[in-house]
Write a protein that holds these residues in place. Sequence first.
Motif, PDB file in Angstrom:
ATOM      1  N   VAL A 159      24.856  19.710  48.028  1.00 22.39           N
ATOM      2  CA  VAL A 159      24.091  20.927  47.756  1.00 22.39           C
ATOM      3  C   VAL A 159      23.754  20.922  46.268  1.00 22.39           C
ATOM      4  CG1 VAL A 159      24.024  23.439  47.831  1.00 22.39           C
ATOM      5  CG2 VAL A 159      25.302  22.177  49.579  1.00 22.39           C
ATOM      6  N   PHE A 160      22.472  20.975  45.968  1.00 23.61           N
ATOM      7  CA  PHE A 160      22.001  20.887  44.592  1.00 23.61           C
ATOM      8  C   PHE A 160      21.390  22.212  44.158  1.00 23.61           C
ATOM      9  CE2 PHE A 160      18.198  20.204  41.886  1.00 23.61           C
ATOM     10  CZ  PHE A 160      18.854  19.846  40.722  1.00 23.61           C
ATOM     11  N   PHE A 161      21.729  22.637  42.951  1.00 19.69           N
ATOM     12  CA  PHE A 161      21.184  23.871  42.373  1.00 19.69           C
ATOM     13  C   PHE A 161      20.313  23.497  41.180  1.00 19.69           C
ATOM     14  CE2 PHE A 161      25.117  24.833  44.512  1.00 19.69           C
ATOM     15  CZ  PHE A 161      24.789  25.948  45.275  1.00 19.69           C
ATOM     16  N   CYS A 206      18.616  24.136  46.337  1.00 20.31           N
ATOM     17  CA  CYS A 206      18.445  25.567  46.078  1.00 20.31           C
ATOM     18  C   CYS A 206      17.664  25.710  44.778  1.00 20.31           C
ATOM     19  CB  CYS A 206      19.807  26.260  45.974  1.00 20.31           C
ATOM     20  SG  CYS A 206      20.836  26.070  47.456  1.00 20.31           S
ATOM     21  N   ARG A 207      16.531  26.409  44.810  1.00 26.86           N
ATOM     22  CA  ARG A 207      15.620  26.410  43.669  1.00 26.86           C
ATOM     23  C   ARG A 207      14.750  27.661  43.666  1.00 26.86           C
ATOM     24  NH1 ARG A 207      11.223  21.800  45.682  1.00 26.86           N
ATOM     25  NH2 ARG A 207      10.183  23.105  47.213  1.00 26.86           N
ATOM     26  N   GLY A 208      13.733  27.670  42.798  1.00 29.18           N
ATOM     27  CA  GLY A 208      12.717  28.703  42.821  1.00 29.18           C
ATOM     28  C   GLY A 208      11.620  28.333  43.806  1.00 29.18           C
ATOM     29  N   ASP A 209      10.592  29.168  43.891  1.00 24.18           N
ATOM     30  CA  ASP A 209       9.534  28.933  44.876  1.00 24.18           C
ATOM     31  C   ASP A 209       8.476  27.956  44.386  1.00 24.18           C
ATOM     32  OD1 ASP A 209       8.242  30.510  42.998  1.00 24.18           O
ATOM     33  OD2 ASP A 209       7.231  31.774  44.478  1.00 24.18           O
ATOM     34  N   LEU A 243      15.322  25.347  49.770  1.00 30.04           N
ATOM     35  CA  LEU A 243      15.241  26.785  49.984  1.00 30.04           C
ATOM     36  C   LEU A 243      14.956  27.501  48.674  1.00 30.04           C
ATOM     37  CD1 LEU A 243      18.307  27.370  52.348  1.00 30.04           C
ATOM     38  CD2 LEU A 243      15.897  27.098  52.991  1.00 30.04           C
ATOM     39  N   PRO A 244      13.938  28.358  48.636  1.00 34.57           N
ATOM     40  CA  PRO A 244      13.657  29.140  47.418  1.00 34.57           C
ATOM     41  C   PRO A 244      14.461  30.437  47.408  1.00 34.57           C
ATOM     42  CG  PRO A 244      11.914  29.500  49.006  1.00 34.57           C
ATOM     43  CD  PRO A 244      12.883  28.541  49.660  1.00 34.57           C
TER      44      PRO A 244
END
Length: 239
Positions: A56-58, A131-134, A154-155
């Motif tokens: 899982v990457f942020f 997991c990031r911004g849009d 996923l944004p």
Amino acid sequence: MRILVTRPAGQQQPLMEALQSAGHQACHCPALLIEPLPVSEDTRRRLMDLDLYHAVFFASANAARLALSAMADLWPQWPVGLHWLAVGKATAAEMATWHLSPEVPAEGFNSEAVLALPCLQMLNEKKVLICRGDSGRELLANALSSRGADVVALPFYRRRANPDFQLPEDCHWIMITSVESWRAVAPHLSAGLAWSGGIVAAGERVATAIAADFAGEIRVAASAHDADMVAALPDREPG
């Protein structure tokens, strides 16, 4: 020298303190506003399968804060056996507040550095969650897919230009840490603005984007990390 920090609200303080420790005057005006996105039912379903992922990457501290909050609502205890990945030290610090010990690149603090992590080399039939911004770069997702991973992105927030951005007239340098931040600041540095300062860019990619619109002095930091941004400053005013 007087330095303008343009990081989003809530993320500026460590850099401002580093600048002040180096003897500079630091001021802050965010280039971007961060707006959390509602957690959709589809996102909730995907987060309920968290234990099926290899990694899982942020992509940012904002992504970590918002995504982990959503995950914590579904997982009273974090699933074991996952690789928890942070793009840089600020993101890793946010993850630590959630009692996670993330893997983080030793240097670089960008997608290219993350792709060099040992856990992301052999990915056939493995799932990776981003997991990031849009909006943002697709380099990481595309590279992981090419290595055989099933990638889910996923944004959790959107960025928008701060309509109230202001450039202090006595500012010597502006610190820009992303291409998106530069796109928000650039319209305020029109030819009609009497400003002769310089810009510190977080890396070559950001510097290239700035150079396309800005004819003044650009200093390139090794990364967006606080120490690298401060180290890129010269001992003089621009010009």
